[in-house]
Design a protein around this motif. Structure first.
Motif, PDB file in Angstrom:
ATOM      1  N   UNK A 341       1.486  -1.122   0.151  1.00 28.09           N
ATOM      2  CA  UNK A 341       0.165  -0.294  -0.133  1.00 28.09           C
ATOM      3  C   UNK A 341       0.495   1.130   0.278  1.00 28.09           C
ATOM      4  N   UNK A 342       1.992   1.262   0.518  1.00 33.25           N
ATOM      5  CA  UNK A 342       2.472   2.177   0.045  1.00 33.25           C
ATOM      6  C   UNK A 342       4.388   2.030  -0.289  1.00 33.25           C
ATOM      7  N   UNK A 343       4.536   1.195  -0.120  1.00 33.39           N
ATOM      8  CA  UNK A 343       5.779   1.220  -1.143  1.00 33.39           C
ATOM      9  C   UNK A 343       6.117  -0.145  -2.162  1.00 33.39           C
ATOM     10  N   UNK A 366       5.665  10.099 -11.010  1.00 29.57           N
ATOM     11  CA  UNK A 366       4.497  10.224 -11.560  1.00 29.57           C
ATOM     12  C   UNK A 366       3.425   9.997 -10.713  1.00 29.57           C
ATOM     13  N   UNK A 367       2.815   9.890  -9.902  1.00 24.83           N
ATOM     14  CA  UNK A 367       1.649   9.894  -8.655  1.00 24.83           C
ATOM     15  C   UNK A 367       1.108  11.323  -8.346  1.00 24.83           C
ATOM     16  N   UNK A 385      14.135   1.958  -3.972  1.00 30.23           N
ATOM     17  CA  UNK A 385      12.933   2.079  -2.968  1.00 30.23           C
ATOM     18  C   UNK A 385      12.150   2.680  -2.987  1.00 30.23           C
ATOM     19  N   UNK A 386      10.903   2.884  -3.799  1.00 27.19           N
ATOM     20  CA  UNK A 386      10.215   3.887  -4.006  1.00 27.19           C
ATOM     21  C   UNK A 386       9.233   3.977  -2.055  1.00 27.19           C
ATOM     22  N   UNK A 387       9.268   4.452  -1.244  1.00 28.04           N
ATOM     23  CA  UNK A 387       8.273   4.355  -0.162  1.00 28.04           C
ATOM     24  C   UNK A 387       7.277   5.914   0.307  1.00 28.04           C
ATOM     25  N   UNK A 388       6.408   5.465   0.972  1.00 29.34           N
ATOM     26  CA  UNK A 388       6.089   6.941   1.059  1.00 29.34           C
ATOM     27  C   UNK A 388       4.551   6.667   0.242  1.00 29.34           C
ATOM     28  N   UNK A 389       4.107   5.820  -0.123  1.00 30.16           N
ATOM     29  CA  UNK A 389       3.109   6.015  -1.741  1.00 30.16           C
ATOM     30  C   UNK A 389       1.847   5.844  -1.131  1.00 30.16           C
ATOM     31  N   UNK A 390       0.964   6.428  -1.929  1.00 29.13           N
ATOM     32  CA  UNK A 390      -0.248   6.488  -1.058  1.00 29.13           C
ATOM     33  C   UNK A 390      -1.579   5.244  -1.527  1.00 29.13           C
ATOM     34  N   UNK A 391      -1.967   4.488  -0.865  1.00 24.61           N
ATOM     35  CA  UNK A 391      -2.246   3.483  -1.616  1.00 24.61           C
ATOM     36  C   UNK A 391      -4.452   3.677  -2.525  1.00 24.61           C
ATOM     37  N   UNK A 392      -3.626   2.366  -3.125  1.00 23.23           N
ATOM     38  CA  UNK A 392      -4.646   2.707  -4.038  1.00 23.23           C
ATOM     39  C   UNK A 392      -4.687   3.508  -5.321  1.00 23.23           C
ATOM     40  N   UNK A 393      -3.146   3.380  -5.831  1.00 22.44           N
ATOM     41  CA  UNK A 393      -2.457   4.851  -6.615  1.00 22.44           C
ATOM     42  C   UNK A 393      -2.190   3.874  -7.651  1.00 22.44           C
ATOM     43  N   UNK A 449     -20.178  14.110   0.968  1.00 20.71           N
ATOM     44  CA  UNK A 449     -19.035  13.920   0.361  1.00 20.71           C
ATOM     45  C   UNK A 449     -18.442  12.833   0.163  1.00 20.71           C
ATOM     46  N   UNK A 450     -18.629  12.560  -1.096  1.00 18.33           N
ATOM     47  CA  UNK A 450     -17.578  10.912  -1.718  1.00 18.33           C
ATOM     48  C   UNK A 450     -16.346  11.391  -1.107  1.00 18.33           C
ATOM     49  N   UNK A 451     -14.976  10.513  -0.554  1.00 19.97           N
ATOM     50  CA  UNK A 451     -14.231  10.752  -0.073  1.00 19.97           C
ATOM     51  C   UNK A 451     -13.413  10.830  -1.102  1.00 19.97           C
ATOM     52  N   UNK A 452     -12.159  11.866  -0.971  1.00 18.79           N
ATOM     53  CA  UNK A 452     -11.421  11.586  -2.450  1.00 18.79           C
ATOM     54  C   UNK A 452     -10.662  10.326  -2.200  1.00 18.79           C
ATOM     55  N   UNK A 453      -9.648  10.438  -3.626  1.00 21.76           N
ATOM     56  CA  UNK A 453      -8.926   9.348  -3.431  1.00 21.76           C
ATOM     57  C   UNK A 453      -7.843   8.638  -2.668  1.00 21.76           C
ATOM     58  N   UNK A 454      -7.021  10.051  -2.168  1.00 23.22           N
ATOM     59  CA  UNK A 454      -6.113  10.700  -1.186  1.00 23.22           C
ATOM     60  C   UNK A 454      -6.721   9.517   0.712  1.00 23.22           C
ATOM     61  N   UNK A 455      -8.103   9.930   0.125  1.00 17.33           N
ATOM     62  CA  UNK A 455      -9.019   9.103   1.630  1.00 17.33           C
ATOM     63  C   UNK A 455      -9.488   8.154   1.704  1.00 17.33           C
TER      64      UNK A 455
END
Length: 968
Positions: A341-343, A366-367, A385-393, A449-455
């Motif tokens: 989910x995050x890396x 890019x994201x 290694x990519x870290x600190x990523x957003x889930x389902x992105x 309100x629909x949750x944003x993609x980040x939420x």
């Protein structure tokens, strides 16, 4: 010392002797003059080629000589070119020189000669020339042929912007020859009677097939022409560069510029020359060329790139070190491992360049609208290694590499996408509600309100709603609303309740949003205020609450609120008492309603303020629909009660009533106004926007007026549409209308009644005249002579009785007197002996023939006495004689009897013998026996009746007995 003096004197004497010898030699003709001069002509290139030799040179001698060349045109005295040609002359050497003519050589004769001199540039003194050679002639016209007209040069190739000379040669001695360039006539000059020359300056490129030039004589055919091929100027190659990807092959590239090739001419060619190795290759392409690198033998390269066409050459140079021009190939085999989910971990491979080379690779990610960069040193394989990523992105990763020791260029990018896995939603839904009472129950409409993609951290599948009633100790309701719903309506059993809303995806559930419903805050009496919008939005402010609040909420909606609009809201902190509400959805001319709530610590909202306004007010786009009533001769009433002020594009401040009249006078309460069409009218102003009626007074009777009602706002008033028209009545019109309307109504009612009862009126007032052909009496006639008789003839019947009505001359009796007159009857009785006694007969009276009888209704039906008195007997005669006499006397008496004093009464033969008046008839008379037969009926004038024996006005009855004939 004496020896030195002697030597010096001897040297000077020798030098003076040598100078004297040279002067003597140079004063004589130079023995090295040019000989064997030959001239040849090349018409394709328009060049004269000269060839000559220098004799009298010793085998070992070599001189640097100058040859002066003169060229004349048409005649030897017309010298057009002089040039000094300097070269080194050896023994038995053949010398060459060429000259290109601007004028086509076919257009004129040329003469050439030359002379020579020793190049004495290093020797002081004047140059000594040899004698001139003889003139050599170059004439091409003799070989042209027998055609009458020629145009030169033939298919010449020149560069764009050059100057070109064209000529024609005519053998027909015509002076009216015209020449044209692309259809445009050219102006030239004449060299001789048969040759004319045309100078074209700065010729332009027209087409790849060339420029057409032709000449034609003034008479006859024989058009001749040529094609001038104009090429674009050859450009110097630009951006010349060489690089390698594997240290084995150099790839040299350049920008060739525009192509100079034409359809009949080859385009430019390119050659690559390396000065250190001395190698030269002809490039197969116009913009790039490959050069094979010698293994471990050369590091420095000096290239010369030459572009060449038929007219000129262009060259550029490039010097570089091989290892400084390394351009690596793009990385390959890009993979992602351990993606959560995050890396995620990214790996790739690079192409090896050498054993000791290290590549610098650049990684970009890019994201979600963001870009991150990282640099990695790589020799064979790369890892990052990519870290600190957003889930389902979904992310895009790309990598490129360059020489790490001597940077030259980055390689091409290699792209790869990957997506992180889902996680539970991180934020609670932003929720708001609307409460209303329906049939005594609370109905709560929830909005979220629909949750944003980040939420959301994944795809939201459904929303969970839990309702807890505050007045109950236990029990709750649970609802699940599938996504992508953004609201629902909940009928509650009781208003006091707490509602929790969460969002769920495939991994987990978000934190809960809590709402407490106690009562409808809109019921509180809060005065509505107006707010003016700006370019930034609506500035709102409110008073801070003395009691503790956890925050504020601002909701807004378009006007009207019913049906439900797209409700929006905004949450604010507890220390905020003002905000600016901005939205891209705000539109000019639309009213928006705002409500500001304070949220208590118990999550109960409390209405604090109500505001309404426009982001931008617009002038009204339409006017009210006005209804005119109560029209009198001096006033009328206007009303527009259906005009809604809240749905207008701005706040309505009042109304203007415009009134036009021919008089143009304005009374108190109005002012004169000039409209856009320069029309002058009276304007009444209504300041109350809720007043929607207006009485226009002080009008003139029978006058024409025009009126218009339009709202006005702070930004203008409504459009000046077409005015409505009205004409006031006169002062007496209402009274006349009250009289005329009932009268017209009564007349119409009578006419309708008469129309519906027309048949009854006809029968009563003017009955139809009986048609003899349709009389029922005809069925009683049985004539022996004509059994089929249908019309009664006078000969077929014998009258039984005649009623004669006689009025005194000069007297007119009234209708009453006429009624009281009792006529007597004259009976015609049958004389057949088979009748034992006269049977009773019926008296049939025809009112058509006797109007007086009809009026008096005095048809006598009273039985007569069996025998008439002798005083009443008249003349007895036969029926035939009687008829004749009646007919004769009737015709004669028509003119003697005054009109109106005599009338006829027709009495039927079926009438029973009776006398007296009808009033003496019994009420129930016996049925009459059928008379002998139906006798002839006729009317007798009054003059034929015997006068009565007494002075009484009553009529006498006469009985006529016929003994001779019987009628059956």
């Amino acid at each position: 010392m004496a020896l030195f003096s002697v030597s010096k004197t001897a040297f000077l004497l020798a030098f003076l002797s040598l100078r004297t010898y040279q002067s003597e030699v140079l004063s004589e003709p130079l023995p090295w003059a040019p000989e064997s001069l030959k001239v040849s002509v090349n018409t394709t290139s328009q060049c004269l080629h000269l060839q000559w030799t220098v004799h009298n040179l010793a085998h070992h001698q070599e001189f640097r000589m100058v040859f002066q060349i003169e060229i004349s045109r048409i005649k030897t005295s017309n010298v057009i070119w002089v040039e000094n040609y300097t070269t080194t002359v050896k023994w038995n050497q053949v010398l060459h020189w060429s000259w290109e003519s601007k004028l086509p050589l076919e257009c004129a004769k040329h003469f050439i000669r030359m002379r020579s001199a020793v190049d004495a540039a290093k020797t002081p003194g004047p140059r000594v020339w040899s004698s001139w050679s003889s003139w050599e002639e170059a004439d091409v016209q003799n070989s042209l042929g027998q055609d009458p007209l020629f145009v030169f040069p033939k298919d010449k190739l020149v560069e764009e912007g050059s100057n070109v000379t064209i000529c024609y040669v005519s053998k027909s001695h015509q002076n009216n020859i015209s020449c044209y360039l692309e259809g445009v006539r050219m102006q030239g000059e004449q060299l001789d009677p048969n040759v004319s020359v045309f100078n074209l300056n700065h010729v332009a490129f027209i087409r790849e097939t060339g420029t057409n030039i032709y000449c034609k004589p003034g008479q006859g055919d024989g058009i001749k022409g040529t094609v001038l091929f104009v090429s674009k100027v050859l450009q110097e190659p630009k951006d010349f560069s060489c690089e390698t990807q594997d240290l084995m092959t150099l790839n040299c590239t350049w920008d060739p510029g525009s192509d100079t090739g034409l359809l009949k001419q080859l385009s430019q060619s390119y050659t690559l020359f390396e000065s250190f190795s001395g190698k030269k290759i002809l490039c197969k392409h116009k913009s790039w060329c490959l050069w094979q690198v010698a293994p471990e033998s050369q590091d420095m390269y000096n290239f010369t790139l030459t572009a060449e066409n038929y007219l000129r050459k262009r060259s550029v140079h490039l010097l570089f070190h091989l290892t400084h021009r390394v351009h690596p190939m793009a990385p390959f085999n890009v993979l992602f491992k351990n993606v959560n989910a995050t890396s995620a971990t990214m790996t790739w491979k690079v192409h090896a360049i050498g054993k000791y080379y290290t590549l610098l690779c650049q990684v970009e990610l890019y994201g979600e609208g963001k870009v991150t960069q990282h640099n990695v040193s790589v020799k064979v394989d790369g890892v990052h290694l990519f870290s600190g990523l957003e889930p389902d992105t979904e992310y895009l990763a790309q990598v490129r590499c360059a020489n790490g020791n001597h940077f030259w260029k980055w390689s091409e990018w290699t792209h790869q996408n990957f997506t992180t896995v889902e996680a539970a939603p991180s934020e609670a839904p932003d929720v708001w509600r609307n409460v209303k009472i329906v049939q005594g129950r609370c109905v709560v409409t929830l909005f979220w309100k629909p949750l944003s993609k980040l939420q959301a951290h994944g795809k939201i599948l459904f929303y969970n709603i839990v309702i807890e009633y505050l007045d109950r100790t236990s029990g709750s309701e649970v609802l699940s609303i599938p996504a992508p719903a953004s609201g629902t309506e909940l009928p509650l059993n009781q208003c006091s309740s707490q509602i929790r809303i969460t969002a769920s995806n495939s991994v987990g559930t978000s934190p809960a949003s809590v709402l407490v419903v106690s009562r409808e805050p809109g019921n509180e009496e809060v005065e509505e205020e107006r707010v003016k919008g700006t370019e930034d939005g609506f500035p709102l402010s409110w008073n801070p609450q003395p009691r503790h609040v956890t925050g504020y909420l601002v909701e807004w909606c378009e006007q009207p609120r019913d049906p439900p609009c797209d409700l929006q809201w905004k949450n604010l902190g507890p220390n905020v008492t003002s905000t600016v509400v901005s939205s891209d959805a705000f539109r000019p001319g639309v009213r928006y309603n705002f409500r500001i709530y304070g949220i208590s610590t118990e999550r109960v909202p409390c209405l604090l303020a109500r505001k309404t306004g426009y982001s931008q007010e617009l002038a009204p786009s339409d006017n009210p629909q006005v209804v005119m009533t109560n029209l009198t001769s001096h006033s009328f009433t206007l009303s527009w009660k259906n005009y809604s002020t809240e749905s207008q594009p701005s706040f309505i401040q009042g109304y203007h009533v415009y009134l036009k009249s021919k008089a143009g006078r304005c009374h108190s309460g109005s002012e004169k106004a000039v409209l856009s069409d320069d029309a002058v009218c009276c304007k009444y102003k209504i300041d109350n926007p809720e007043q929607k009626t207006f009485v226009v007074e002080n009008l003139q009777p029978e006058s024409f007026y025009e009126f218009l009602v339009t709202p006005y706002t702070s930004v203008g008033e409504g459009p000046h549409d077409a005015f409505a028209k009205v004409t006031t009545p006169d002062e007496y019109s209402p009274t006349l209308i009250r009289i005329l309307l009932p009268t017209v109504f009564c007349i119409l009612l009578i006419m309708i009644t008469c129309y519906l009862k027309s048949q009854w009126m006809k029968e009563k007032c003017y009955p139809d005249i009986p048609d003899p052909y349709k009389s029922s009496v005809l069925s009683l006639i049985k004539s022996k002579e004509n059994p089929h008789l249908t019309i009664m003839n006078i000969k077929d019947c014998v009258p039984d009785s005649i009623e004669v009505l006689n009025k005194q001359e000069g007297t007119r009796k009234s209708f009453t007197e006429t009624e009281s007159t009792k006529p007597t009857y004259l009976y015609l009785l049958p004389t057949e002996k088979r009748y034992s006694s006269p049977g009773p007969c019926i008296c049939f009276e025809n009112f058509t023939y006797n109007q007086a009888a009809s009026d008096s209704a005095s048809c006598g039906h009273v039985p007569a006495p069996p025998k008439a008195p002798p005083s009443q007997l008249g003349l007895l005669t036969s029926p035939e004689n009687l008829l004749k006499a009646l007919e004769k006397n009737y015709m004669n008496s028509l003119g003697e009897i005054p009109a109106g004093e005599t009338s006829l009464n027709y009495v039927s033969q079926l009438a029973s013998p009776m006398s007296g008046d009808m009033s003496n008839l019994p009420k129930n008379p016996p049925e009459p026996a059928l008379c002998s037969e139906y006798k002839m009926q006729m009317a007798i004038p009054l003059g034929l009746a015997s006068p009565p024996s007494s002075g009484s006005s009553s009529l006498s009855s006469i009985t006529l007995l016929d003994e001779g004939e019987r009628y059956h």
